[in-house]
Design a protein around this motif. Structure first.
Motif, PDB file in Angstrom:
ATOM      1  N   SER A   8      58.936   8.133  63.744  1.00  0.00           N
ATOM      2  CA  SER A   8      58.580   9.127  64.769  1.00  0.00           C
ATOM      3  C   SER A   8      59.693   9.349  65.780  1.00  0.00           C
ATOM      4  O   SER A   8      60.061  10.496  66.067  1.00  0.00           O
ATOM      5  CB  SER A   8      57.314   8.705  65.506  1.00  0.00           C
ATOM      6  N   GLN A  20      55.185  12.668  71.291  1.00  0.00           N
ATOM      7  CA  GLN A  20      53.789  13.112  71.339  1.00  0.00           C
ATOM      8  C   GLN A  20      53.622  14.488  70.710  1.00  0.00           C
ATOM      9  O   GLN A  20      52.554  14.822  70.208  1.00  0.00           O
ATOM     10  CB  GLN A  20      53.260  13.132  72.790  1.00  0.00           C
ATOM     11  N   THR A  21      54.695  15.280  70.729  1.00  0.00           N
ATOM     12  CA  THR A  21      54.667  16.604  70.111  1.00  0.00           C
ATOM     13  C   THR A  21      54.391  16.479  68.615  1.00  0.00           C
ATOM     14  O   THR A  21      53.669  17.294  68.044  1.00  0.00           O
ATOM     15  CB  THR A  21      56.005  17.332  70.353  1.00  0.00           C
ATOM     16  N   ARG A  23      52.592  14.229  66.969  1.00  0.00           N
ATOM     17  CA  ARG A  23      51.162  13.999  66.722  1.00  0.00           C
ATOM     18  C   ARG A  23      50.341  15.255  67.012  1.00  0.00           C
ATOM     19  O   ARG A  23      49.409  15.581  66.286  1.00  0.00           O
ATOM     20  CB  ARG A  23      50.669  12.802  67.533  1.00  0.00           C
ATOM     21  N   TYR A  24      50.721  15.973  68.063  1.00  0.00           N
ATOM     22  CA  TYR A  24      50.013  17.209  68.400  1.00  0.00           C
ATOM     23  C   TYR A  24      50.181  18.231  67.276  1.00  0.00           C
ATOM     24  O   TYR A  24      49.215  18.859  66.848  1.00  0.00           O
ATOM     25  CB  TYR A  24      50.536  17.767  69.725  1.00  0.00           C
ATOM     26  N   TYR A  25      51.384  18.390  66.779  1.00  0.00           N
ATOM     27  CA  TYR A  25      51.632  19.331  65.693  1.00  0.00           C
ATOM     28  C   TYR A  25      50.918  18.905  64.410  1.00  0.00           C
ATOM     29  O   TYR A  25      50.476  19.751  63.645  1.00  0.00           O
ATOM     30  CB  TYR A  25      53.131  19.489  65.431  1.00  0.00           C
ATOM     31  N   GLU A  26      50.816  17.609  64.191  1.00  0.00           N
ATOM     32  CA  GLU A  26      50.053  17.123  63.034  1.00  0.00           C
ATOM     33  C   GLU A  26      48.588  17.524  63.162  1.00  0.00           C
ATOM     34  O   GLU A  26      47.984  18.013  62.215  1.00  0.00           O
ATOM     35  CB  GLU A  26      50.154  15.602  62.921  1.00  0.00           C
ATOM     36  N   ARG A  27      48.016  17.294  64.351  1.00  0.00           N
ATOM     37  CA  ARG A  27      46.609  17.671  64.575  1.00  0.00           C
ATOM     38  C   ARG A  27      46.394  19.167  64.400  1.00  0.00           C
ATOM     39  O   ARG A  27      45.354  19.597  63.915  1.00  0.00           O
ATOM     40  CB  ARG A  27      46.144  17.246  65.970  1.00  0.00           C
ATOM     41  N   ARG A  28      47.379  19.961  64.805  1.00  0.00           N
ATOM     42  CA  ARG A  28      47.275  21.416  64.703  1.00  0.00           C
ATOM     43  C   ARG A  28      47.557  21.919  63.287  1.00  0.00           C
ATOM     44  O   ARG A  28      47.361  23.093  62.996  1.00  0.00           O
ATOM     45  CB  ARG A  28      48.275  22.085  65.647  1.00  0.00           C
ATOM     46  N   GLY A  29      48.048  21.042  62.412  1.00  0.00           N
ATOM     47  CA  GLY A  29      48.360  21.445  61.049  1.00  0.00           C
ATOM     48  C   GLY A  29      49.729  22.084  60.891  1.00  0.00           C
ATOM     49  O   GLY A  29      50.031  22.628  59.827  1.00  0.00           O
ATOM     50  N   GLN A  33      50.850  15.578  57.616  1.00  0.00           N
ATOM     51  CA  GLN A  33      50.590  14.174  57.927  1.00  0.00           C
ATOM     52  C   GLN A  33      51.653  13.332  57.217  1.00  0.00           C
ATOM     53  O   GLN A  33      51.899  13.508  56.029  1.00  0.00           O
ATOM     54  CB  GLN A  33      49.198  13.754  57.432  1.00  0.00           C
ATOM     55  N   ARG A  42      54.661   5.752  61.138  1.00  0.00           N
ATOM     56  CA  ARG A  42      54.734   7.078  60.511  1.00  0.00           C
ATOM     57  C   ARG A  42      56.134   7.257  59.917  1.00  0.00           C
ATOM     58  O   ARG A  42      57.130   6.979  60.591  1.00  0.00           O
ATOM     59  CB  ARG A  42      54.466   8.166  61.542  1.00  0.00           C
TER      60      ARG A  42
END
Length: 153
Positions: A8, A20-21, A23-29, A33, A42
């Protein structure tokens, strides 16, 4: 083909973003992942750097993250390897939005220049003056007509 994976922190540094960006982008697709190491870290493919740079570049051009997600999805290969990037059409729409904002900003600029030239120093006085170039003079009249005599706040 390199099989080197980035942790990461390495990916964030290489792409110029905050960890943190990721993880945020992962959550947003927006970012796939990542794989995990045996220790749970990761591990991202090197291509993730390009993806992140593309996302940030699109944002600088005025695309929202939802629009970026649509662009990324549209560019992914589909049946028989065909993709429908749609970037040109979406860029034309974004260009029209930018041109409209520029026109608005030019109007705002012209009004502010008139305000400076008119010597307006007091917002309240200016709002009630017929010489005030700011567009809120009409709004002030409407507000006074609709104001009831209750004390405010």
């Amino acid at each position: 083909m390199s099989t080197t994976r980035l942790r990461s922190g390495q990916l964030a540094e290489a792409a110029g973003v905050n960890p943190q960006t990721l993880r945020y982008y992962e959550r947003r697709g927006l970012l796939a992942q990542p794989e995990r190491s045996l220790g749970g870290h990761r591990l991202y493919p090197p291509a993730a750097v390009t993806t992140l740079r593309v996302i940030k570049a699109a944002q600088r051009l005025g695309f929202t993250l939802d629009e970026v997600a649509d662009l990324l999805e549209a560019g992914r290969p589909r049946r028989a390897g065909h993709s429908d990037p749609g970037l040109r059409e979406r860029a034309q729409v974004k260009l029209a939005e930018v041109e409209a904002r520029i026109a608005d900003l030019r109007t705002i600029r012209a009004t502010l220049l008139e305000t400076v030239e008119a010597g307006c120093d007091d917002l309240t006085s200016c709002a009630t003056s017929t010489d005030c170039p700011l567009p809120f003079a009409d709004i002030a009249d409407i507000t006074e007509e609709n104001h009831d005599e209750r004390s405010c706040c």
